[in-house]
Write a protein that holds these residues in place. Structure first.
Motif, mmCIF file in Angstrom:
data_model
loop_
_atom_site.group_PDB
_atom_site.id
_atom_site.type_symbol
_atom_site.label_atom_id
_atom_site.label_comp_id
_atom_site.label_asym_id
_atom_site.label_seq_id
_atom_site.Cartn_x
_atom_site.Cartn_y
_atom_site.Cartn_z
ATOM 1 N N LEU A 143 75.541 -51.702 -18.148
ATOM 2 C CA LEU A 143 74.845 -50.566 -18.750
ATOM 3 C C LEU A 143 73.418 -50.963 -19.126
ATOM 4 N N PRO A 144 72.438 -50.155 -18.771
ATOM 5 C CA PRO A 144 71.048 -50.464 -19.129
ATOM 6 C C PRO A 144 70.723 -49.999 -20.543
ATOM 7 N N GLY A 145 71.563 -50.324 -21.491
ATOM 8 C CA GLY A 145 71.373 -49.866 -22.858
ATOM 9 C C GLY A 145 72.715 -49.658 -23.528
ATOM 10 N N SER A 146 72.721 -48.946 -24.635
ATOM 11 C CA SER A 146 73.949 -48.693 -25.386
ATOM 12 C C SER A 146 74.771 -47.592 -24.725
ATOM 13 N N LYS A 147 76.090 -47.765 -24.742
ATOM 14 C CA LYS A 147 76.942 -46.712 -24.179
ATOM 15 C C LYS A 147 76.919 -45.451 -25.036
ATOM 16 N N GLN A 157 73.147 -41.284 -24.054
ATOM 17 C CA GLN A 157 73.418 -40.515 -22.841
ATOM 18 C C GLN A 157 72.525 -40.942 -21.686
ATOM 19 N N ALA A 158 71.281 -41.303 -21.976
ATOM 20 C CA ALA A 158 70.372 -41.717 -20.907
ATOM 21 C C ALA A 158 70.877 -42.989 -20.228
ATOM 22 N N ALA A 159 71.415 -43.916 -21.011
ATOM 23 C CA ALA A 159 71.972 -45.141 -20.425
ATOM 24 C C ALA A 159 73.200 -44.826 -19.590
ATOM 25 N N ARG A 160 74.039 -43.915 -20.083
ATOM 26 C CA ARG A 160 75.227 -43.513 -19.322
ATOM 27 C C ARG A 160 74.827 -42.798 -18.037
ATOM 28 N N ARG A 161 73.768 -41.988 -18.121
ATOM 29 C CA ARG A 161 73.306 -41.270 -16.934
ATOM 30 C C ARG A 161 72.746 -42.241 -15.893
ATOM 31 N N ALA A 162 72.100 -43.298 -16.355
ATOM 32 C CA ALA A 162 71.561 -44.302 -15.430
ATOM 33 C C ALA A 162 72.662 -45.058 -14.702
ATOM 34 N N LEU A 163 73.869 -45.042 -15.276
ATOM 35 C CA LEU A 163 75.008 -45.714 -14.649
ATOM 36 C C LEU A 163 75.688 -44.839 -13.600
#
Length: 313
Positions: A214-218, A221-227
């Motif tokens: 993950l490019p950030g905290s789960k 939402q932006a990090a989840r979207r990047a995944l």
């Protein structure tokens, strides 16, 4: 076959599950939804009369130093005997009330409180002994939380309490058709119609097993979207086809609300479970008597604790 994963929490609103069904064309993944009543959820899976496996994001087992002081033969007998045992599930406010029959601690943060003092109150040699082997740090990840510890963001004790007390212990005591990996054998051997195979599956471990990061905290939402695209590629590689609703949810980062991280977690856990069910990842369990009778293991985890010799399988 049915595969499901439930991301567990003390709060029922934070318990989400992902379900996939395997047919001639591969796996079909439905959009995550709330678990609801756990016995009813388990009964619904069993009602389809298909081999079914359920991953759970909570401890299934207790540490060996604690188990060595128990009279039961193993974790299954221990858990059955906890049905209706209110004292066992009460979280201790002070060290003075901790015992083998009341191991959970602490109720709240108190000055001077340490895991070492918790371990000593349970008759364990040190804080490390609060962990099972599968909870301890490995060469590639830090230690997880001990099963009886109930404080902090990454604690797992409260999830164990709610699942054991409100569902698993009563169900096993009543003879429900549940079987627990690895205590009752290899996962494939537990799969048969009319029986639900349960296994401990941690989303953070699943993320590593799937080769994702993950490019950030789960929680973001932006990090989840990047995944989204890497996750879609993993699902495609595993032969898991998301429904239109599930695909929309993945692309959206699983929603903007607080349950977005839970919807992600149950999807990751489901993918890791399918990888083992399909033989893409080995069903590994250390050849250690205390692991197989008492401590349990995390499905798909291929590393033993740091500092111990590589385990035999």
């Amino acid at each position: 076959m049915i595969a499901a994963h439930a991301d567990w929490s003390v709060a029922p609103g934070k318990r989400w599950m992902a379900i996939a069904r395997r047919g001639a064309g591969g796996w079909r993944l439905a959009a995550p939804r709330p678990v609801g009543d756990p016995p009813a959820f388990a009964a619904a899976l069993l009602a389809e009369d298909l081999p079914a496996a359920l991953g759970l994001d909570l401890p299934l087992g207790v540490p060996r130093a604690y188990a060595a002081q128990r009279p039961e033969a193993g974790f299954l007998d221990f858990l059955r005997a906890r049905a209706g045992d209110a004292r066992f599930f009460r979280v201790n406010e002070t060290l003075e009330t901790i015992s083998l029959d009341a191991p959970f601690y602490p109720q709240r943060g108190v000055k001077g409180m340490t895991r070492a003092s918790h371990a000593a109150a349970l008759g364990l040699p040190d804080a490390e002994a609060l962990h099972r082997w599968c909870d301890r740090a490995t060469a590639s990840r830090p230690a997880g939380a001990p099963p009886f510890w109930t404080l902090g963001a990454n604690q797992s004790g409260k999830a164990a309490i709610t699942a054991w007390r409100d569902w698993l212990a009563p169900a096993l005591a009543a003879g429900a058709p549940l079987c627990l990996w690895p205590f009752e054998g290899a996962l494939q051997g537990l799969l048969r119609p009319g029986r639900l195979a349960l296994a401990e599956v941690y989303p953070a471990e699943a993320l590593r097993q799937l080769g994702l990061s993950l490019p950030g905290s789960k929680r973001d939402q932006a990090a989840r979207r990047a995944l989204a695209e890497p996750l879609r590629a993993v699902l495609d590689r595993l032969g898991i086809a998301p429904s239109a609703e599930a695909l929309t949810m993945i692309r959206d980062g699983f929603g903007a609300d607080a349950a977005g991280e839970d919807r992600l977690d149950c999807t990751l856990g489901l993918a890791a479970l399918v990888a083992v069910l399909d033989g893409r990842r080995e069903d590994v369990v250390p050849a250690d008597d205390m692991v197989r009778r008492w401590e349990g293991w995390v499905l798909g985890q291929g590393e033993g604790p740091k500092g111990l010799a590589p385990f035999s399988r």
